[in-house]
Design a protein around this motif. Structure first.
Motif, PDB file in Angstrom:
ATOM      1  N   GLN B  81       0.827  -1.206   0.000  1.00 13.93           N
ATOM      2  CA  GLN B  81       0.000   0.000   0.000  1.00 13.93           C
ATOM      3  C   GLN B  81       0.861   1.256   0.000  1.00 13.93           C
ATOM      4  O   GLN B  81       0.465   2.283  -0.527  1.00 13.93           O
ATOM      5  CB  GLN B  81      -0.912   0.017   1.228  1.00 13.93           C
ATOM      6  N   TYR B  82       2.047   1.139   0.607  1.00 13.88           N
ATOM      7  CA  TYR B  82       2.939   2.295   0.642  1.00 13.88           C
ATOM      8  C   TYR B  82       3.875   2.309  -0.564  1.00 13.88           C
ATOM      9  O   TYR B  82       4.826   3.091  -0.610  1.00 13.88           O
ATOM     10  CB  TYR B  82       3.749   2.307   1.938  1.00 13.88           C
ATOM     11  N   GLY B  83       3.651   1.402  -1.498  1.00 16.30           N
ATOM     12  CA  GLY B  83       4.449   1.403  -2.724  1.00 16.30           C
ATOM     13  C   GLY B  83       5.769   0.669  -2.601  1.00 16.30           C
ATOM     14  O   GLY B  83       6.665   0.854  -3.421  1.00 16.30           O
ATOM     15  N   VAL B  84       5.909  -0.174  -1.561  1.00 16.34           N
ATOM     16  CA  VAL B  84       7.158  -0.916  -1.385  1.00 16.34           C
ATOM     17  C   VAL B  84       6.902  -2.387  -1.721  1.00 16.34           C
ATOM     18  O   VAL B  84       5.969  -2.993  -1.199  1.00 16.34           O
ATOM     19  CB  VAL B  84       7.652  -0.820   0.079  1.00 16.34           C
ATOM     20  N   GLY B  85       7.710  -2.925  -2.612  1.00 10.55           N
ATOM     21  CA  GLY B  85       7.521  -4.323  -2.999  1.00 10.55           C
ATOM     22  C   GLY B  85       8.854  -5.053  -3.014  1.00 10.55           C
ATOM     23  O   GLY B  85       9.906  -4.430  -3.158  1.00 10.55           O
ATOM     24  N   MET B  86       8.789  -6.352  -2.810  1.00  8.95           N
ATOM     25  CA  MET B  86      10.033  -7.114  -2.711  1.00  8.95           C
ATOM     26  C   MET B  86      10.080  -8.206  -3.775  1.00  8.95           C
ATOM     27  O   MET B  86       9.097  -8.882  -4.046  1.00  8.95           O
ATOM     28  CB  MET B  86      10.134  -7.750  -1.327  1.00  8.95           C
ATOM     29  N   VAL B  87      11.278  -8.356  -4.340  1.00  6.83           N
ATOM     30  CA  VAL B  87      11.529  -9.438  -5.292  1.00  6.83           C
ATOM     31  C   VAL B  87      12.444 -10.429  -4.596  1.00  6.83           C
ATOM     32  O   VAL B  87      13.533 -10.076  -4.149  1.00  6.83           O
ATOM     33  CB  VAL B  87      12.192  -8.895  -6.574  1.00  6.83           C
ATOM     34  N   TYR B  88      11.971 -11.669  -4.495  1.00  4.06           N
ATOM     35  CA  TYR B  88      12.699 -12.642  -3.692  1.00  4.06           C
ATOM     36  C   TYR B  88      13.794 -13.315  -4.501  1.00  4.06           C
ATOM     37  O   TYR B  88      13.784 -13.329  -5.725  1.00  4.06           O
ATOM     38  CB  TYR B  88      11.725 -13.675  -3.111  1.00  4.06           C
ATOM     39  N   GLN B  89      14.720 -13.897  -3.754  1.00  2.88           N
ATOM     40  CA  GLN B  89      15.856 -14.575  -4.363  1.00  2.88           C
ATOM     41  C   GLN B  89      15.390 -15.739  -5.224  1.00  2.88           C
ATOM     42  O   GLN B  89      15.929 -16.010  -6.275  1.00  2.88           O
ATOM     43  CB  GLN B  89      16.738 -15.096  -3.220  1.00  2.88           C
ATOM     44  N   HIS B  90      14.355 -16.424  -4.762  1.00  2.31           N
ATOM     45  CA  HIS B  90      13.862 -17.581  -5.507  1.00  2.31           C
ATOM     46  C   HIS B  90      12.563 -17.216  -6.180  1.00  2.31           C
ATOM     47  O   HIS B  90      11.777 -16.442  -5.649  1.00  2.31           O
ATOM     48  CB  HIS B  90      13.689 -18.767  -4.564  1.00  2.31           C
ATOM     49  N   PHE B  91      12.362 -17.778  -7.343  1.00  5.12           N
ATOM     50  CA  PHE B  91      11.194 -17.402  -8.136  1.00  5.12           C
ATOM     51  C   PHE B  91       9.920 -17.828  -7.440  1.00  5.12           C
ATOM     52  O   PHE B  91       9.815 -18.912  -6.890  1.00  5.12           O
ATOM     53  CB  PHE B  91      11.283 -18.032  -9.517  1.00  5.12           C
ATOM     54  N   THR B  92       8.916 -16.961  -7.502  1.00  6.03           N
ATOM     55  CA  THR B  92       7.643 -17.257  -6.852  1.00  6.03           C
ATOM     56  C   THR B  92       6.518 -17.367  -7.874  1.00  6.03           C
ATOM     57  O   THR B  92       5.357 -17.314  -7.511  1.00  6.03           O
ATOM     58  CB  THR B  92       7.293 -16.157  -5.836  1.00  6.03           C
ATOM     59  N   SER B  93       6.863 -17.497  -9.158  1.00  2.00           N
ATOM     60  CA  SER B  93       5.814 -17.646 -10.167  1.00  2.00           C
ATOM     61  C   SER B  93       5.439 -19.115 -10.290  1.00  2.00           C
ATOM     62  O   SER B  93       6.195 -19.996  -9.916  1.00  2.00           O
ATOM     63  CB  SER B  93       6.313 -17.145 -11.522  1.00  2.00           C
ATOM     64  N   ILE B  94       4.258 -19.346 -10.859  1.00  2.00           N
ATOM     65  CA  ILE B  94       3.791 -20.723 -11.025  1.00  2.00           C
ATOM     66  C   ILE B  94       4.197 -21.199 -12.411  1.00  2.00           C
ATOM     67  O   ILE B  94       3.749 -20.659 -13.421  1.00  2.00           O
ATOM     68  CB  ILE B  94       2.273 -20.784 -10.822  1.00  2.00           C
ATOM     69  N   PRO B  95       5.079 -22.207 -12.466  1.00  2.00           N
ATOM     70  CA  PRO B  95       5.701 -22.586 -13.742  1.00  2.00           C
ATOM     71  C   PRO B  95       4.700 -22.979 -14.822  1.00  2.00           C
ATOM     72  O   PRO B  95       4.898 -22.681 -15.994  1.00  2.00           O
ATOM     73  CB  PRO B  95       6.582 -23.789 -13.372  1.00  2.00           C
ATOM     74  N   ALA B  96       3.599 -23.652 -14.432  1.00  2.00           N
ATOM     75  CA  ALA B  96       2.687 -24.181 -15.449  1.00  2.00           C
ATOM     76  C   ALA B  96       1.778 -23.109 -16.022  1.00  2.00           C
ATOM     77  O   ALA B  96       1.098 -23.337 -17.004  1.00  2.00           O
ATOM     78  CB  ALA B  96       1.852 -25.304 -14.848  1.00  2.00           C
ATOM     79  N   MET B  97       1.748 -21.931 -15.400  1.00  2.00           N
ATOM     80  CA  MET B  97       0.843 -20.887 -15.876  1.00  2.00           C
ATOM     81  C   MET B  97       1.592 -19.877 -16.732  1.00  2.00           C
ATOM     82  O   MET B  97       2.795 -19.725 -16.624  1.00  2.00           O
ATOM     83  CB  MET B  97       0.173 -20.197 -14.677  1.00  2.00           C
ATOM     84  N   THR B  98       0.854 -19.185 -17.590  1.00  2.00           N
ATOM     85  CA  THR B  98       1.504 -18.231 -18.476  1.00  2.00           C
ATOM     86  C   THR B  98       1.895 -16.969 -17.701  1.00  2.00           C
ATOM     87  O   THR B  98       1.471 -16.754 -16.563  1.00  2.00           O
ATOM     88  CB  THR B  98       0.581 -17.808 -19.628  1.00  2.00           C
ATOM     89  N   VAL B  99       2.691 -16.153 -18.366  1.00  2.00           N
ATOM     90  CA  VAL B  99       3.118 -14.889 -17.769  1.00  2.00           C
ATOM     91  C   VAL B  99       1.912 -14.048 -17.407  1.00  2.00           C
ATOM     92  O   VAL B  99       1.802 -13.506 -16.302  1.00  2.00           O
ATOM     93  CB  VAL B  99       4.050 -14.150 -18.754  1.00  2.00           C
ATOM     94  N   ALA B 100       0.952 -13.955 -18.352  1.00  2.00           N
ATOM     95  CA  ALA B 100      -0.236 -13.128 -18.098  1.00  2.00           C
ATOM     96  C   ALA B 100      -1.001 -13.659 -16.889  1.00  2.00           C
ATOM     97  O   ALA B 100      -1.406 -12.894 -16.013  1.00  2.00           O
ATOM     98  CB  ALA B 100      -1.134 -13.119 -19.331  1.00  2.00           C
ATOM     99  N   GLU B 101      -1.163 -14.979 -16.815  1.00  2.00           N
ATOM    100  CA  GLU B 101      -1.904 -15.553 -15.697  1.00  2.00           C
ATOM    101  C   GLU B 101      -1.193 -15.286 -14.375  1.00  2.00           C
ATOM    102  O   GLU B 101      -1.828 -14.972 -13.368  1.00  2.00           O
ATOM    103  CB  GLU B 101      -2.078 -17.064 -15.907  1.00  2.00           C
ATOM    104  N   ASN B 102       0.132 -15.370 -14.392  1.00  3.20           N
ATOM    105  CA  ASN B 102       0.878 -15.095 -13.167  1.00  3.20           C
ATOM    106  C   ASN B 102       0.734 -13.649 -12.733  1.00  3.20           C
ATOM    107  O   ASN B 102       0.646 -13.363 -11.543  1.00  3.20           O
ATOM    108  CB  ASN B 102       2.352 -15.442 -13.366  1.00  3.20           C
ATOM    109  N   LEU B 103       0.715 -12.755 -13.714  1.00  7.77           N
ATOM    110  CA  LEU B 103       0.581 -11.343 -13.350  1.00  7.77           C
ATOM    111  C   LEU B 103      -0.793 -11.082 -12.750  1.00  7.77           C
ATOM    112  O   LEU B 103      -0.918 -10.422 -11.718  1.00  7.77           O
ATOM    113  CB  LEU B 103       0.804 -10.466 -14.592  1.00  7.77           C
ATOM    114  N   VAL B 104      -1.838 -11.639 -13.370  1.00  8.91           N
ATOM    115  CA  VAL B 104      -3.189 -11.408 -12.857  1.00  8.91           C
ATOM    116  C   VAL B 104      -3.334 -12.043 -11.474  1.00  8.91           C
ATOM    117  O   VAL B 104      -3.933 -11.479 -10.571  1.00  8.91           O
ATOM    118  CB  VAL B 104      -4.220 -11.982 -13.850  1.00  8.91           C
ATOM    119  N   LEU B 105      -2.710 -13.219 -11.308  1.00 14.77           N
ATOM    120  CA  LEU B 105      -2.760 -13.914 -10.029  1.00 14.77           C
ATOM    121  C   LEU B 105      -2.127 -13.097  -8.911  1.00 14.77           C
ATOM    122  O   LEU B 105      -2.535 -13.174  -7.752  1.00 14.77           O
ATOM    123  CB  LEU B 105      -2.028 -15.250 -10.159  1.00 14.77           C
ATOM    124  N   ALA B 106      -1.121 -12.299  -9.256  1.00 13.35           N
ATOM    125  CA  ALA B 106      -0.398 -11.536  -8.239  1.00 13.35           C
ATOM    126  C   ALA B 106      -1.250 -10.413  -7.664  1.00 13.35           C
ATOM    127  O   ALA B 106      -0.961  -9.902  -6.593  1.00 13.35           O
ATOM    128  CB  ALA B 106       0.887 -10.961  -8.844  1.00 13.35           C
TER     129      ALA B 106
END
Lengths: 342, 513
Positions: B81-106
């Motif tokens: 909410q304050y505009g701070v976001g973190m990118v983790y060392q290990h990937f947190t996307s779902i491999p079987a889903m597309t890029v678009a689906e992962n973005l919407v899921l987030a």
């Protein structure tokens, strides 16, 4: 092992079986039978008198052997459920040995050859599962399950084709084993020698796992494969040998069924002793001695199937419902064991 | 329209875990539109600091001030909410889903019905506003590591995060991918669209991309400033601290002896199939401790695993006293190879086995613990364990106690007892043998390693603790990106050069600039 832990390892499976009994009672009530009477019938049919005991023990012996097919690899951390396939192949190996030797050897020689070939067939079958697992990374549960279907298809092909006795009309079978070569009953009973095979196998398996350096190495590998590698243990060889032994136990169960019960190989080989063995192994928590006891219990349940149908008008598959309920509840109860340490 | 990045100030933040001081009055400020690097060794407190900012941990003391107002952040969602976001060392996307689906899921919203054509249009428009190009309709499993990392960053931008915290984002990338991702972020920062807080221990990334840097050491700020004003030499001193006088260990003078272990051009893959060890050659002599320094993840774990028998090499040769070594049980016994791995419960013990059984892992298949080759003598195992428990002062209720119930220090002592009591040891492989142990246990284990060396055992010691390496080692090597990049006798070791070599700085200048 502390007292609390020993108590836990007895109370949890017992509690699970009791809970399964309650669930099964509900099932019977819904099916229109009085659960208490059903249990009474099961008890009488399984353990009520000497003749029912004999029925129970006849069914218990292939279960003991089949259970080892799951229990032994479990000590390595593998979940092998290829019991049915190894049992069927063991039966095939036994009948091949029995028919080709005919009466060229004394009966004990033929029986030994049948047992050995049955064990080799079943052993190689499950060793293949271990090979795929260790060298190709194939999940052993899936491969062993699927290989059951291959084994059964192979049996059907052989008894309907190359090995078929033309006189077996309704139920395609191989030629029968010479009566002379059939596995005899224990003196004064209807129980065949398979029970001795089963008991001896369970005791030997227990000793192998608990008291030999080989078993120690296997338990180490199952407990922590990285520690086993660090100690230089030959993990691949251990997997192959244990899987071979496991498969040869189930193969011996097939031999017993062929040599003592059916006298020939046909579809009666896959009547569920393979899957029953999985259940026994899990209820016994993969302890071979406990597996012998649990086999007697399950053998009793199986023996009571006919009575339930005749007396209570319940469907024939009722005992399978019971068996399935026990299996599910026991698997759920696994989560009740206290986790040790941090 | 893009909102500007927030102004984040961390004021005197402290965090304790029991007696351990993880953060000690740490202050730092990330002005809008700056690229700030957070530098430090493993365990310096970098992760704890950002976890406080993201709301995973609640700080014991101190303030987090965003755009001039003190804020309590109790969850990552609040941080967003304050505009701070973190990118983790290990990937947190779902491999079987597309890029678009992962973005919407987030996204945090929960729609029951998704209008995909509309979503794709919106996502395409969103991608236009970012410097990153990732195909929307491809499953994540088909993306290269660099693209996956871009997707992680895109997710944060998509959530309107304007201050990105990146936790060692390049550890899973090739150098080229790392440069591309950080370069694009750097440009976005220069345009004033973003602020970045980059957690790293690579000097090169700091000097190439960051505007400002904060160095943490043992939970406290060890230095802060503009990168332009600081040299690599300054950073190395801040990160590693001044050289302390080594602990006094009873080391006998080292004499050049015969070679025990020799590695020739060793190549090893890590789990993901990339090469972790890329041509390492070294030798360890009799009665010598060869110390290997390096930031974790540079191939030392895989190197040790090959020697301990837990991984196979893909190329090169390992020889022990001139004989090729494959880490079989027979060879381990014949050549006297023992190991002291990190995380002993995970690497060297069967947790539910008893202490006695664990102590027998190297000896159970020989007399007196096995008779006639097929029968275990449990009594002999128990007696041997009792001897070792006394000899190495392992604190355990009994030899029958499960190993996992012992404390970390006693588990390592038990392993040490088992390994060092093997007959005729020639070679000891030790990897972070004291990681996570208390001081008493550390001193004891150090003494035992040195005692073994004094008896003529060759020791290969891999550690992330430079003090440990400097006080125990006879010779120090530095491993970086799978290669040995520095070697010197301990008496001539130069902390500055070691620090630069560890940080992957290609050109080591003795005087910094």
């Amino acid at each position: 092992m502390t007292f609390a832990k020993s108590l836990e390892s007895v109370l949890i499976p017992l509690g699970a079986i009791l809970f399964a009994l309650v669930l099964f009672g509900l099932f019977c009530a819904f099916a229109g039978a009085n659960p208490v009477e059903v249990y009474h019938s099961i008890y009488r049919a399984a353990f009520g008198q000497w003749s029912s005991w004999q029925n129970t023990l006849i069914r218990a012996s292939p279960l003991m052997l089949s259970a080892l097919c799951t229990a032994l690899p479990a000590r390595l951390g593998l979940v092998v459920i290829g019991n049915e396939g190894a049992l069927v192949l063991g039966g095939l190996g036994a009948i091949i040995a029995g028919l080709s030797l005919g009466e060229s050897l004394p009966p004990w020689g033929v029986q030994t050859a049948m047992a050995l070939l049955g064990m080799v067939f079943g052993g190689v079958w499950i060793a293949l599962v271990g090979f795929l697992r260790h060298y190709r990374g194939v999940n052993e549960t899936i491969s062993s399950l699927l290989m059951n279907y291959i084994a059964i298809a192979l049996l059907n092909h052989l008894v309907e084709g190359p090995m078929r006795d033309p006189s077996s009309l309704n139920k395609p079978s191989t030629f029968p084993l010479a009566v002379l070569n059939r596995l005899p009953d224990l003196p004064g009973t209807r129980i065949h020698y398979g029970l001795i095979y089963g008991l001896v196998a369970c005791i030997l398996a227990y000793i192998l796992i608990q008291r030999t350096p080989f078993g120690f190495a296997a338990r180490t590998t199952g407990g922590n494969i990285r520690a086993a590698q660090m100690a230089g243990l030959p993990v691949g060889r251990l997997i192959l040998i244990i899987c071979f032994l496991a498969g040869s136990c189930a193969g011996l169960a097939g031999m017993v069924e062929v040599a003592a019960v059916h006298g020939r190989a046909n579809q009666s080989l896959n009547v569920g002793y393979g899957y029953g063995g999985i259940l026994v192994a899990f209820v016994a928590r993969h302890n071979p001695l406990a597996a012998a006891l649990v086999s007697v219990l399950l053998g009793g349940i199986l023996a009571s199937g006919g009575i339930l149908q005749r007396v209570h008008d319940l469907p024939d598959a009722t005992v399978l419902v019971f068996q399935g309920l026990v299996f599910l509840v026991v698997l759920f109860s696994e989560s009740l064991y206290q986790k040790e340490g941090v | 329209m893009m909102t500007p990045p927030p102004n984040l100030e961390i004021v005197h933040l402290s965090k304790h875990f029991g007696p351990l001081v993880a953060l000690d009055h740490v202050s730092l400020r990330i002005k809008p539109g700056t690229f700030h690097a957070l530098l430090g060794e493993n365990g310096a407190g970098k992760s704890t600091l950002v976890k406080c900012v993201m709301g995973y941990y609640h700080p014991d003391r101190g303030d987090i001030v965003i755009n001039g107002q003190s804020r309590t952040i109790d969850s990552p969602r609040r941080a967003h909410q304050y505009g701070v976001g973190m990118v983790y060392q290990h990937f947190t996307s779902i491999p079987a889903m597309t890029v678009a689906e992962n973005l919407v899921l987030a996204r945090y919203d929960r729609k029951n019905w998704l209008n995909w054509p509309q979503e794709y249009e919106a996502l395409a428009a969103f991608l236009e506003t970012t410097p990153f190009r990732v195909p929307l309709d491809v499953p994540v499993s088909q993306l290269a590591a660099g693209e996956k990392q871009k997707l992680e960053i895109l997710k944060q931008l998509y959530l309107q995060s304007r201050l990105l915290i990146l936790d060692e984002p390049t550890s899973v990338l090739t150098p080229q991918e790392a440069d591309e991702v950080l370069g694009l972020l750097h440009q976005a920062v220069e345009r004033g669209e973003l602020s970045v807080l980059l957690i790293t221990h690579k000097f090169r990334e700091v000097t190439a991309f960051a505007d400002e840097v904060t160095v943490l050491r043992r939970g406290a700020v060890a230095g802060q400033g503009k990168v332009a004003d600081l040299g690599v030499a300054d950073l190395a001193v801040m990160m590693l601290g001044e050289a302390k006088p080594p602990k006094v260990l009873n080391k006998t003078p080292w004499l050049e002896g015969e070679t025990i272990l020799e590695l020739q051009d060793l190549h090893v893959l890590k789990d993901n199939g990339l090469e972790a060890v890329r041509g390492v050659s070294l030798r360890v002599g009799r009665g010598e401790i060869v110390a290997i320094a390096g930031v974790s993840g540079n191939g030392q774990k895989e190197l040790v695993e090959v020697l301990a028998g837990q991984r196979s090499a893909t190329g090169g040769r390992v020889t022990i006293q001139g004989q090729v070594y494959h880490a079989t049980r027979r060879e381990m016994l014949d050549y006297g190879v023992v190991a002291l791995p990190e995380e002993p419960l995970r690497n060297a013990c069967v947790p539910h086995f008893s202490v006695a059984e664990n102590m027998a892992l190297r000896t159970f298949d020989r007399p007196p613990q096995t008779r006639w080759g097929v029968w275990l003598i449990l009594k002999a195992m128990r007696e041997r364990a009792q001897e070792l428990i006394q000899g190495f002062k392992v604190k355990t209720p009994s030899p029958e106690t499960p190993m996992e119930q012992l404390s970390g220090g006693n588990i390592q002592r038990a392993v040490l007892a088992r390994e060092l009591s093997s007959p005729q040891i020639q070679l000891l492989i030790a990897a972070n043998p004291c990681f996570g142990l208390d001081f008493a246990a550390v001193d004891y284990i150090h003494e035992q390693i040195v005692a073994a060396r004094n008896r003529g055992v060759g020791v290969l010691l891999v550690s992330e603790d430079l003090d440990e390496l400097l006080s125990l080692g006879d010779r120090i090597l530095v491993i970086s990106e799978g290669r040995l990049v520095y070697e010197s006798p301990i008496s001539e070791a130069d902390l500055l050069q070691i620090g630069q070599a560890m940080a992957g700085h290609d050109h080591v200048h003795p005087q910094g600039q």
